[in-house]
Design an enzyme around this catalytic site. Structure first.
Site, PDB file in Angstrom:
ATOM      1  N   TYR A 251       0.846  -1.192   0.000  1.00 61.59           N
ATOM      2  CA  TYR A 251       0.000   0.000   0.000  1.00 61.59           C
ATOM      3  C   TYR A 251       0.890   1.254   0.000  1.00 61.59           C
ATOM      4  O   TYR A 251       1.633   1.508   0.941  1.00 61.59           O
ATOM      5  CB  TYR A 251      -0.944   0.029   1.213  1.00 61.59           C
ATOM      6  CG  TYR A 251      -1.964  -1.112   1.247  1.00 61.59           C
ATOM      7  CD1 TYR A 251      -2.150  -1.955   0.155  1.00 61.59           C
ATOM      8  CD2 TYR A 251      -2.739  -1.340   2.370  1.00 61.59           C
ATOM      9  CE1 TYR A 251      -3.079  -2.988   0.184  1.00 61.59           C
ATOM     10  CE2 TYR A 251      -3.682  -2.377   2.405  1.00 61.59           C
ATOM     11  CZ  TYR A 251      -3.828  -3.205   1.309  1.00 61.59           C
ATOM     12  OH  TYR A 251      -4.746  -4.233   1.353  1.00 61.59           O
TER      13      TYR A 251
ATOM     14  N   PRO B  67     -16.098  -4.086   1.274  1.00 54.13           N
ATOM     15  CA  PRO B  67     -17.534  -4.314   1.483  1.00 54.13           C
ATOM     16  C   PRO B  67     -18.415  -3.442   0.587  1.00 54.13           C
ATOM     17  O   PRO B  67     -19.563  -3.789   0.316  1.00 54.13           O
ATOM     18  CB  PRO B  67     -17.739  -3.962   2.964  1.00 54.13           C
ATOM     19  CG  PRO B  67     -16.572  -3.095   3.327  1.00 54.13           C
ATOM     20  CD  PRO B  67     -15.431  -3.581   2.491  1.00 54.13           C
TER      21      PRO B  67
ATOM     22  N   GLN C 279      -8.037 -13.625   3.720  1.00 53.93           N
ATOM     23  CA  GLN C 279      -8.614 -12.296   3.455  1.00 53.93           C
ATOM     24  C   GLN C 279      -9.122 -12.240   2.015  1.00 53.93           C
ATOM     25  O   GLN C 279      -8.370 -11.966   1.086  1.00 53.93           O
ATOM     26  CB  GLN C 279      -7.575 -11.194   3.699  1.00 53.93           C
ATOM     27  CG  GLN C 279      -8.206  -9.830   3.587  1.00 53.93           C
ATOM     28  CD  GLN C 279      -7.352  -8.692   4.126  1.00 53.93           C
ATOM     29  OE1 GLN C 279      -7.191  -7.690   3.451  1.00 53.93           O
ATOM     30  NE2 GLN C 279      -6.816  -8.811   5.318  1.00 53.93           N
TER      31      GLN C 279
ATOM     32  N   ARG D 115     -12.536   7.657  -5.130  1.00 45.08           N
ATOM     33  CA  ARG D 115     -11.459   6.709  -5.433  1.00 45.08           C
ATOM     34  C   ARG D 115     -11.231   6.530  -6.938  1.00 45.08           C
ATOM     35  O   ARG D 115     -10.099   6.417  -7.392  1.00 45.08           O
ATOM     36  CB  ARG D 115     -11.790   5.353  -4.795  1.00 45.08           C
ATOM     37  CG  ARG D 115     -10.780   4.292  -5.131  1.00 45.08           C
ATOM     38  CD  ARG D 115     -11.042   3.021  -4.371  1.00 45.08           C
ATOM     39  NE  ARG D 115     -10.882   3.204  -2.933  1.00 45.08           N
ATOM     40  CZ  ARG D 115     -10.966   2.214  -2.040  1.00 45.08           C
ATOM     41  NH1 ARG D 115     -11.206   0.986  -2.448  1.00 45.08           N
ATOM     42  NH2 ARG D 115     -10.793   2.448  -0.758  1.00 45.08           N
TER      43      ARG D 115
END
Ligand SMILES: NC(=O)c1ccc[n+]([C@@H]2O[C@H](COP(=O)([O-])OP(=O)(O)OC[C@H]3O[C@@H](n4cnc5c(N)ncnc54)[C@H](OP(=O)(O)O)[C@@H]3O)[C@@H](O)[C@H]2O)c1
Length: 329
Positions: free
Chosen positions: A54, A209, A178, A228
Site C-alpha cells: 500500500y 464491502p 482475506q 477513489r
C-alpha cells in the site's frame, strides 16, 4: 461494537475493522489518518489492516506514526501487514523465505511495533513451494514476530494444502484468509470456502464491502472528483469501473436504492450490514477517505436487525447472483 472470533482461534476481532488501502497517503495525510483511526478505536474497532504494497510502504509508515502518537496500549488493538509485492527485484517479491522474512521485518519497522498480530500472504506464489511458505510463517510465529498468519485470495485448495502440510510437520497452520466479499462478489466466501469453515475453522477478514464505493450508489451519475475512481495512481481500478461489467455493477447498485430507502438507512449501511449478516465473516474491513463515511459505515452494525429474512430475500432478488451450492450444504 460486536466482537467475533477469528475462526477457531481465541482472538476476538471487532466485527468492523479499518483498512488503509488507497486512502492513506493518496487521499489521507498523517493527521487525517490519525483522526480516522481514533474515530474507529473510540467506536470499539480493534483491528487495523495494512500491507507492504500500500503506497509502497507509506501507508504503513503513516499508520505507525499514528499508532505512536495515539499511544494506545499494545494489548488493546491488532495490526496487520501483508507480503507479496515488496519491490521489482526477485528477492523483493513472492512468498519465499527471503522475502517473507524481509517483509515482516520492514513492516515491523514502518508500523513501529514489536510484533504483527496478523500477517498475510497477499496472493498465492506459484513459484514457491507452499511448504517453504508454511515453514517460514511458522518460524516468524515461533520468533514472536507474528501472532497469527493467513492468506489472501488463495484458493480453497491452496489453503487446504498449507493447512495439511502444517499439521503433517507440526507447524503453525494458517488461521485466516482475506478474500473480497460484498454484494457483487460472493463466490469464494459463500461457496468455495464452505468446507474450510467446518473442517479447518478458517476465519475471514473480508475486504471491499462497498466494492470500492460502488455500492454506496455514488457513481450513478459519473465519477465524483474527490472519489477513489478519480485517484490518478489507481487508473486500473477506473478502467475496471468503466468496463461493461463495471457499468452493470453501477446499475445493480442503483437497483438497491429502494431497499435501503424502505429501511431508512443509507446504501453504504445496507451493503456493510449485508456482509455482517454472514456468520463466516470474522471482520468486515472498512475503508474511508473521510470521517463522515467511517461514522456512517460503523453505524451499519446497529442496522443489522433490520435485515430480516424477508429483507434478505428482497435483496437476493435484486442481486440475482447467489452462488450455487453443492447439495451436501
Ligand atoms: N487483501 C487484499 O487483497 C485487499 C484488497 C483490497 C482491500 N483490502 C483491505 O480492505 C480494506 C477495505 O477495502 P476498500 O477500501 O476497498 O473498502 P470499500 O468499503 O469497498 O471502499 C471504501 C471506499 O469507498 C468510499 N466510501 C466508503 N464509505 C462511504 C460512504 N459512506 N459514502 C460514500 N463513499 C464511501 C471511500 O472512497 P472515496 O471517498 O474515495 O470514494 C472509501 O475509501 C482496505 O483498506 C484494505 O485494508 C485488502
Amino acid at each position: 461494537m460486536e466482537y467475533r472470533r477469528l475462526g477457531n482461534s481465541g482472538l476476538k476481532l471487532s466485527a468492523l475493522s479499518l483498512g488503509s488501502w488507497v486512502t492513506f497517503s493518496f487521499q489521507v495525510d498523517g493527521s487525517a489518518a490519525e483522526n480516522l483511526m481514533a474515530l474507529a478505536y473510540e467506536q470499539g474497532v480493534n483491528f487495523f489492516d495494512n500491507a507492504e504494497v500500500y503506497a509502497d510502504g507509506e501507508s504503513e509508515r503513516l499508520m505507525g506514526q499514528a499508532l505512536r502518537k495515539l499511544g494506545w496500549g499494545r494489548d488493546t488493538y491488532c495490526v496487520s501487514s501483508k507480503a507479496y509485492w515488496g519491490g521489482d527485484r526477485p528477492t523483493q517479491r513472492g512468498l519465499h523465505r527471503k522475502h517473507l522474512t524481509d517483509a515482516c521485518h520492514a513492516a515491523l519497522q514502518r508500523l513501529q511495533v514489536d510484533y504483527l498480530d496478523l500477517f498475510f500472504c497477499h496472493r498465492p506464489d506459484l513459484e514457491t513451494p507452499i511448504e517453504e511458505t508454511v515453514r517460514t510463517m511458522h518460524d516468524l510465529v515461533a520468533q514472536g514476530k507474528v501472532l497469527y498468519w493467513g492468506t489472501s485470495e488463495w484458493s480453497a485448495q491452496q489453503i487446504q494444502e498449507a493447512y495439511g502440510l502444517a499439521r503433517q510437520h507440526g507447524l503453525t497452520p494458517p488461521t485466516m484468509e482475506q478474500p473480497q466479499y460484498n454484494m457483487l462478489h460472493r463466490d469464494k466466501v459463500e461457496r468455495e470456502f464452505l468446507p474450510l469453515y467446518a473442517n479447518l475453522g478458517l476465519g475471514t477478514t473480508t475486504w471491499s464491502p462497498l466494492a470500492s464505493g460502488v455500492l454506496t450508489g455514488k457513481y450513478r451519475d459519473g465519477i465524483p472528483e474527490d472519489s477513489r475512481m478519480a485517484v490518478p495512481e489507481y487508473g486500473w481500478l477506473r478502467e475496471e469501473f468503466e468496463s461493461e461489467e463495471g457499468r452493470a455493477q453501477v446499475r445493480k447498485a442503483a437497483d438497491l436504492e429502494g431497499v435501503a430507502k424502505e429501511l431508512g438507512i443509507s446504501q453504504a449501511q445496507l451493503a456493510v450490514a449485508w456482509c455482517l449478516k454472514n456468520p463466516h465473516v470474522s471482520t468486515v474491513i472498512l475503508g474511508a477517505s473521510k470521517p463522515g463515511q467511517l461514522s456512517e459505515n460503523l453505524a451499519a452494525l446497529e442496522k443489522l436487525p433490520l435485515l430480516t429474512d424477508e429483507v434478505m430475500k428482497k435483496i437476493e432478488k435484486v442481486l440475482d447472483n447467489r452462488p450455487e451450492l453443492p447439495t451436501q450444504f
